[in-house]
Design a protein around this motif. Structure first.
Motif, short mmCIF file in Angstrom:
data_model
loop_
_atom_site.label_atom_id
_atom_site.label_comp_id
_atom_site.label_asym_id
_atom_site.label_seq_id
_atom_site.Cartn_x
_atom_site.Cartn_y
_atom_site.Cartn_z
N GLN A 106 0.84 -1.22 0.00
CA GLN A 106 0.00 0.00 0.00
C GLN A 106 0.86 1.26 0.00
N LEU A 107 1.88 1.26 0.86
CA LEU A 107 2.68 2.48 0.98
C LEU A 107 3.56 2.71 -0.25
N THR A 108 4.03 1.62 -0.84
CA THR A 108 4.82 1.78 -2.07
C THR A 108 3.92 2.37 -3.16
N GLU A 109 2.72 1.88 -3.23
CA GLU A 109 1.74 2.38 -4.21
C GLU A 109 1.44 3.87 -3.95
N ILE A 110 1.26 4.22 -2.70
CA ILE A 110 0.89 5.60 -2.35
C ILE A 110 2.03 6.57 -2.65
N PHE A 111 3.25 6.18 -2.30
CA PHE A 111 4.35 7.15 -2.39
C PHE A 111 5.11 7.12 -3.72
N ALA A 112 4.88 6.08 -4.53
CA ALA A 112 5.50 6.08 -5.87
C ALA A 112 4.53 6.76 -6.84
N ASP A 113 5.03 7.69 -7.65
CA ASP A 113 4.15 8.38 -8.59
C ASP A 113 3.89 7.56 -9.84
#
Ligand code: SF4
Length: 717
Positions: free
Chosen positions: A173-180
């Motif tokens: 989830q966090l990789t998805e959120i913080f990667a553009d």
């Protein structure tokens, strides 16, 4: 869960802009301080003396933790810290095994200093973002994420209630959120724990890394000593670090070509020798399974035995088939040892993620031996399923294995029963109830809460409840200093007994793994030899944790001519690689003697840190008898020929006509005396007094005579 929904619940508590400091010769000389309680964010300069004496990694962690806490600070006090630091070599990509970080905190299990090493992206990314270490203090009111943006040079504390807790979901989830974009996923590093870390003292941290072949997020663990529990107690859901990318010479080293040349040399060895030696690229450390079993060193049923006829069912031939082959499996960029094998497309059969198809990181040797043979379970499915759940719940697999093995032996001896374990049958070999117990730890339910205390606290509880004989419980509880043993059977190796129980943090093989030198190859037969090995190897191995290196490429595959070198156990050619690389990164004058001296200072500082907290003396180096010899009649009789022979030839005891109990008593007296003699020899070699305390004269000699250190040790001279 929908990413936009999760993001919509984010609330920014604090943003801090900073001026980026690029790395120079492996260092930024800056530390990032964050208090998640007060939301203070600040930058600290690294004092010159700290850099000189503590080098980086664990050294920085220990120095910062000492300054931040007092001798009575408890693990759950706000002032306890979690410090993560790689080290000057960490983050180079031209040599294998160069992305490690060390995590340091006061442990909920040992009430003293804990250090745990880990791969993954966060440590190197933190350096590229401008900081040699992150120092986290305080306790947040609500769930928070700390976001270090190494592109825009900001640090944020964000309230984050909606994300998952379990690591395999949260890291995605966090990789998805913080990667553009998808291509940016490789530039994100996440640190997280899991739901079991909320309800136990044995929580661990997962450090993510992006696997470009699988296009998936994978996890490496800082397992030992409950640091994940500290993390969750601070209400930290995750740390996230984002950078522009890894390329070129981000460490700004002094001589990149020299490092590259050593890297090429090592890669050639891997190509030519790994298949013949350890097959790290095919099975990782799981290649040790059959070797340990063949030498009677594999832990079986709570370390009672060292081998089992069913061990073939979980040995490396099985893992080779289960692991996906021919994919690069390095936990840091450029690692050709590539040992982080994985089982792909695994369908979970139990627990909250039942039916999900997942990639499972591992099992490594420790997991296969600990979860498998040490619990009398020879079922690969169970090992993979439990490995997955330990990781995502944020529980150390080594610790959990030893916890479960202890519970199973207690069950076997009537100390526990299904009434005391809330209906579970925790017999050796019962994989389904063992898994159910793990799920209950993650939910904080009934006996799961007790299991999550770890072996020492369980043992104390059982004794308090009047369950079982205290002497027997102390003998079979495989812990020292409050930390569970890692997965080697040390009965026949006196040096390994010291390697485990004399450790600073508790019995983990990363400090000294002497079992082969001592028992199999008989290279250190005398007390003097063993003391020398228990001086050199813990110091040498400490150095990896100061500079950001992985130990595996040091000796898991050895140069072809290593056996003919002066000191093959030290792998001199690889030591020379490390000396060369360290000089080429930092530009410092350095040699193999200085390597050990640098470590010796930090190692002794850690010993004194224990002392400052009321530990660190001889009584804390005591081992459970199970680590040294047969506790039960069945153990003795299973190896009666060996023990009888030793009694006759070494002790001079005539075994004819003697009962097993009589022989066990004499053997125990002999082995316990041997261990005390070992302590004497090692303490002397290490410059410590009879009580295991560094002498002031020795501290002066090694340059660790800081006033605060002398202040502590002077009461013990
Ligand atoms: S040897 Fe294995 S654990 Fe070490 S850095 Fe390489 S892949 Fe990671």
């Amino acid at each position: 869960m929908d990413i936009n929904f999760i993001k919509s619940h984010h609330k920014l508590l604090k943003r801090w802009d900073y001026r980026w400091t690029p790395l120079s010769k492996g260092y930024t000389d800056k530390i990032l301080y964050i208090n998640v309680g007060s939301t203070e964010i600040a930058e600290k300069d690294v004092p010159v003396v700290m850099k000189e004496k503590f080098i980086g990694g664990k050294g920085y962690g220990l120095r910062l933790l000492w300054d931040a806490t007092n001798p009575d600070t408890k693990w759950h006090d706000p002032e306890n810290e979690i410090i993560i630091s790689s080290g000057p070599v960490g983050g180079i990509t031209q040599y294998s095994g160069t992305g490690k970080s060390l995590v340091v905190s006061i442990s909920p299990q040992t009430n003293s200093v804990m250090d745990s090493n880990v791969g993954g992206f966060f440590g190197p990314f933190l350096k590229f973002s401008g900081f040699d270490a992150i120092e986290i203090q305080g306790k947040a009111k609500n769930e928070v994420i700390v976001f270090i943006d190494g592109i825009n040079h900001t640090v944020e504390i964000i309230e984050a209630p909606a994300e998952a807790i379990d690591s395999h979901v949260l890291a995605e989830q966090l990789t998805e959120i913080f990667a553009d974009s998808d291509s940016e996923k490789r530039n994100i590093g996440v640190v997280s724990a899991g739901s079991a870390a909320d309800h136990s003292l044995i929580g661990m941290l997962n450090f993510s890394y992006y696997d470009p072949k699988r296009k998936a997020i994978r996890l490496k663990q800082a397992g030992r000593g409950g640091i994940g529990t500290v993390f969750r107690n601070k209400k930290i859901k995750a740390l996230v670090c984002k950078i522009p990318g890894v390329k070129g010479n981000l460490n700004n080293v002094v001589d990149l070509e020299l490092i590259t040349e050593r890297g090429r040399r090592f890669n050639r060895e891997m190509r030519e020798l790994d298949d013949k030696q350890c097959q790290m690229r095919q099975v990782g450390t799981a290649h040790l399974m059959e070797i340990m079993n063949d030498h009677d060193l594999l832990p079986v049923m709570n370390y009672k035995y060292g081998s089992h006829p069913d061990a073939y069912r979980i040995d490396s031939t099985v893992w080779k088939k289960n692991f996906t082959q021919n994919v690069p499996d390095g936990c840091w960029i450029g690692c050709n040892m590539s040992c982080c094998k994985a089982v792909d497309n695994f369908e979970l059969k139990t627990g909250p993620y039942k039916g999900n198809i997942v990639t499972v990181d591992g099992p490594e040797y420790e997991n296969a031996a600990g979860l498998g043979s040490n619990c009398g379970i020879f079922d690969p499915w169970y090992i993979v399923e439990t490995n997955f759940y330990c990781d995502t719940y944020g529980i150390c697999t080594i610790t959990w294995s030893t916890v479960l093995a202890f519970i199973m032996e207690c069950n076997q001896n009537g100390i526990l029963n299904s009434e005391r374990t809330a209906g579970l049958d925790l017999s050796f070999g019962n994989s389904l109830d063992a898994l159910e117990l793990l799920h209950r730890v993650s939910r904080g339910e009934d006996f799961g809460k007790i299991a999550g205390l770890g072996v020492r606290k369980m043992k104390e509880l059982f004794i308090k409840n009047g369950w079982g004989d205290p002497v027997f419980l102390n003998d079979i509880a495989m812990e020292n200093k409050g930390l569970e043993y890692s997965q080697y059977m040390s009965k026949e190796s006196l040096a390994q007994q010291g390697g485990f129980a004399m450790t600073n943090k508790g019995p983990q093989h990363d400090e000294a793994w002497l079992i082969f030198m001592d028992m199999v190859n008989n290279q250190i037969p005398t007390f003097e030899n063993k003391a020398e090995a228990l001086h050199y190897f813990p110091m040498f191995r400490t150095w990896f944790g100061l500079v950001g290196l992985c130990k595996l490429p040091w000796n898991d595959v050895e140069p072809e001519n290593n056996a003919t070198s002066d000191e093959p156990a030290k792998v001199p050619e690889h030591v020379d690689n490390y000396v060369t690389i360290y000089k080429a990164v930092t530009g410092r004058a350095f040699d193999k003697k200085r390597l050990v001296e640098d470590s010796e200072r930090v190692y002794n500082f850690q010993r004194v840190f224990n002392l400052r907290r009321g530990y660190g003396t001889r009584e804390h180096d005591r081992q459970p008898y199970r680590a040294a010899g047969p506790v039960t009649r069945e153990e003795y009789e299973s190896r009666a020929e060996r023990y009888d022979k030793q009694l006759k030839e070494i002790v001079g005891f005539d075994t004819a006509g003697k009962t097993t109990e009589e022989k066990m008593k004499v053997l125990r007296k002999h082995r316990e005396k041997q261990y005390e003699m070992l302590l004497d020899a090692v303490y002397q070699r290490r410059g410590w007094n009879h009580n295991g305390v560094p002498t002031i004269e020795f501290l002066k000699r090694i340059g660790m005579d800081l006033p605060e250190v002398i202040e502590v040790v002077k009461n013990y001279q």
